[in-house]
Write a protein that holds these residues in place. Structure first.
Motif, short mmCIF file in Angstrom:
data_model
loop_
_atom_site.label_atom_id
_atom_site.label_comp_id
_atom_site.label_asym_id
_atom_site.label_seq_id
_atom_site.Cartn_x
_atom_site.Cartn_y
_atom_site.Cartn_z
N ALA A 83 36.49 68.68 -21.14
CA ALA A 83 35.89 67.62 -21.97
C ALA A 83 36.17 66.24 -21.42
O ALA A 83 35.39 65.30 -21.67
N TRP A 84 37.23 66.09 -20.66
CA TRP A 84 37.56 64.75 -20.14
C TRP A 84 36.66 64.32 -18.99
O TRP A 84 36.81 63.22 -18.46
N THR A 85 35.67 65.16 -18.65
CA THR A 85 34.69 64.78 -17.62
C THR A 85 33.28 64.62 -18.18
O THR A 85 32.37 64.24 -17.44
N ARG A 86 33.05 64.88 -19.47
CA ARG A 86 31.70 64.97 -20.01
C ARG A 86 31.50 64.06 -21.22
O ARG A 86 32.45 63.51 -21.77
N THR A 87 30.26 63.93 -21.65
CA THR A 87 29.79 63.20 -22.84
C THR A 87 30.51 61.87 -22.99
O THR A 87 30.34 60.98 -22.16
N TRP A 88 31.32 61.68 -24.05
CA TRP A 88 31.95 60.38 -24.29
C TRP A 88 32.90 59.97 -23.16
O TRP A 88 33.22 58.80 -23.00
N HIS A 89 33.35 60.95 -22.40
CA HIS A 89 34.26 60.68 -21.28
C HIS A 89 33.56 60.92 -19.94
O HIS A 89 34.22 61.19 -18.94
N ARG A 90 32.25 60.78 -19.93
CA ARG A 90 31.45 61.11 -18.74
C ARG A 90 31.92 60.30 -17.54
O ARG A 90 32.00 59.08 -17.57
N ARG A 91 32.28 61.02 -16.50
CA ARG A 91 32.65 60.37 -15.24
C ARG A 91 32.23 61.26 -14.09
O ARG A 91 32.20 62.48 -14.21
N ASN A 92 31.94 60.65 -12.97
CA ASN A 92 31.47 61.40 -11.82
C ASN A 92 32.61 62.23 -11.25
O ASN A 92 33.68 61.71 -10.93
N LEU A 93 32.37 63.54 -11.13
CA LEU A 93 33.40 64.45 -10.64
C LEU A 93 33.88 64.11 -9.24
O LEU A 93 35.04 64.37 -8.90
N PHE A 94 32.99 63.54 -8.45
CA PHE A 94 33.27 63.37 -7.03
C PHE A 94 33.74 61.97 -6.65
O PHE A 94 34.33 61.81 -5.58
N THR A 95 33.47 60.98 -7.49
CA THR A 95 33.77 59.61 -7.08
C THR A 95 34.67 58.85 -8.04
O THR A 95 35.26 57.84 -7.65
N ASP A 96 34.78 59.27 -9.30
CA ASP A 96 35.63 58.56 -10.25
C ASP A 96 37.09 58.75 -9.85
O ASP A 96 37.58 59.88 -9.73
N PRO A 97 37.84 57.67 -9.61
CA PRO A 97 39.21 57.81 -9.10
C PRO A 97 40.11 58.65 -10.00
O PRO A 97 40.90 59.47 -9.50
N GLU A 98 40.03 58.48 -11.32
CA GLU A 98 40.88 59.25 -12.21
C GLU A 98 40.49 60.72 -12.23
O GLU A 98 41.36 61.61 -12.25
N ALA A 99 39.20 60.99 -12.21
CA ALA A 99 38.75 62.38 -12.16
C ALA A 99 39.20 63.06 -10.87
O ALA A 99 39.67 64.21 -10.88
N VAL A 100 39.09 62.34 -9.77
CA VAL A 100 39.49 62.90 -8.48
C VAL A 100 40.99 63.19 -8.46
O VAL A 100 41.43 64.26 -8.02
#
Length: 418
Positions: free
Chosen positions: A99-116
């Protein structure tokens, strides 16, 4: 002397599919692994579901990691090695993203620094948990993660090829940080080789990580165009193995046929064993093959809804752990002694430019030329057109003849070289 080809299976549990992680039952897993080991296979590929293991960016559930280690230990007791895919990611038409990558927390899996950084921490944690297990082969970054990066995904995380490469390098480094000196790789589905605008490129697959992974599915247009018993369908896995070699910098980089299966109704159940026999036989004729890992171990239960129809019957076993004919075929192949295949001395030139890779796809000029050569009895490999005159590269691979697609003229019997 090259190592023997590995034979294994992608482990889909007989009870609960991959949702078994929610109600983990080690006794059920052990029974599953007993049946797999009885076939004489030597490894399994395991899929922790990412949202179940890392439900929050800074929470990697210790109990889930312990259960993964328990599974690996149960496999070791049965003589099975274990390869682990990290970012699931995508399986059998379903996306499993936290959930921390989608909808209200949408961030690019490949480029968002925190997601990476969150993904890197997760991969490092799984690898480190298994690093001291002798039967741990290594990590695959994820299962066909490239499908998130472009169409036909309905909500893609857009990325450039350069950004995709940076992400892959970072993820592979995280795996190596957790478990040095193990076999770490990444795996794309076949649009990496076939789709002009796919940002995960053939070069990424063939140059990053310790081995090249290919996933062969004849529902990509091959069986629809040519039929289940065609040269194209029965040699499709071997074609991908040999196609991948064009982009490799190392002349003898190993290739892992990490997924291959017999999808109904294109391959009806009564013909699945024959298709399996042909596919495995032709793949084994490819030099440098690391292993064959069949998809998959157990059928998806009909009690589970909304899977594409073909997904329900892909298992080597039924849900009650009864082996099918394809299980017997794979077991027979695993137990035989296989001769080291001869070098493939004829190479078909393929476009170096990723924007022209659709020529390698079913219906493309490279695809058609390759299979005309095969139909005429040749054993072709491939080489980039930019390397077609590189004598050192050709010599290192044992290639003595390079042909272009327009030199492979169609005939009623396949093709001949002019």
């Amino acid at each position: 002397m090259p190592a023997a080809v590995r034979f294994g299976v992608n482990y889909t549990p007989s009870e609960g599919w991959f949702h078994h992680w929610l109600d983990f039952d080690l006794d059920s897993v052990r029974a599953d692994l007993d049946a797999i080991a009885a076939l004489g296979l030597d490894h399994i590929r395991v899929f922790p579901l990412w949202p179940y293991f890392q439900p929050n960016r800074t929470l990697i559930r210790p109990r889930a990691v312990e259960q993964l280690v328990d599974l690996a230990d149960a496999a070791a007791e049965r003589g099975l090695d274990v390869s682990v895919d990290g970012l699931q990611g995508h399986l059998s038409s379903f996306d499993f993203l936290p959930a921390w990558t989608r909808t209200w927390h949408r961030r690019n899996l490949f480029t968002d620094p925190e997601a990476v950084e969150g993904q890197a921490a997760y991969l490092r944690t799984l690898a480190a948990a298994l690093a001291d297990r002798p039967n741990f082969i290594g990590m695959t970054v994820g299962n066909e993660v490239n499908q998130f990066a472009a169409a036909p995904h309905p909500d893609p995380d857009r990325v450039t090829p350069q950004e995709a490469e940076r992400w892959l390098v970072r993820m592979l480094a995280a795996c190596a940080d957790g478990a040095p000196d193990r076999l770490h790789l990444h795996a794309s589905y076949d649009v990496a080789w076939y789709q002009d605008d796919q940002p995960f490129t053939p070069g990424h697959s063939a140059r990053l990580g310790d081995v090249t992974a290919v996933h062969s599915w004849v529902f990509n247009g091959t069986a629809q165009r040519h039929g289940r018993t065609s040269v194209q369908a029965e040699h499709h896995a071997a074609y991908l193995v040999e196609l991948s070699k064009a982009w490799a910098d190392a002349p003898h980089r190993p290739v892992w046929l990490q997924e291959v299966g017999a999808p109904a109704p294109l391959v009806p159940a009564e013909h699945a064993a024959a298709f399996t026999e042909a596919t495995v036989t032709h793949a084994l004729d490819c030099p440098g093959l690391w292993g064959i890992t069949w998809w998959c171990s157990y059928d998806v239960s009909r009690e589970l809804a909304d899977f594409p129809e073909l997904e329900y019957g892909l298992g080597l076993f039924t849900n009650d752990r009864a082996p099918k004919d394809i299980a017997r075929v794979l077991a027979g192949a695993a137990r035989r002694t296989h001769e080291t295949p001869a070098v493939r001395t004829t190479a078909l030139a393929v476009p170096d430019e990723p924007a022209r890779r659709s020529r390698c796809a079913p219906g493309g000029s490279v695809f058609d030329a390759y299979f005309r050569l095969v139909a005429d009895g040749a054993r072709p490999t491939t080489v980039l057109d930019s390397r077609a005159d590189d004598k050192d590269h050709l010599a290192a691979r044992g290639i003595t003849e390079v042909v272009t697609p327009d030199q492979v003229l169609p005939t009623p019997h396949g093709g001949t070289r002019s």
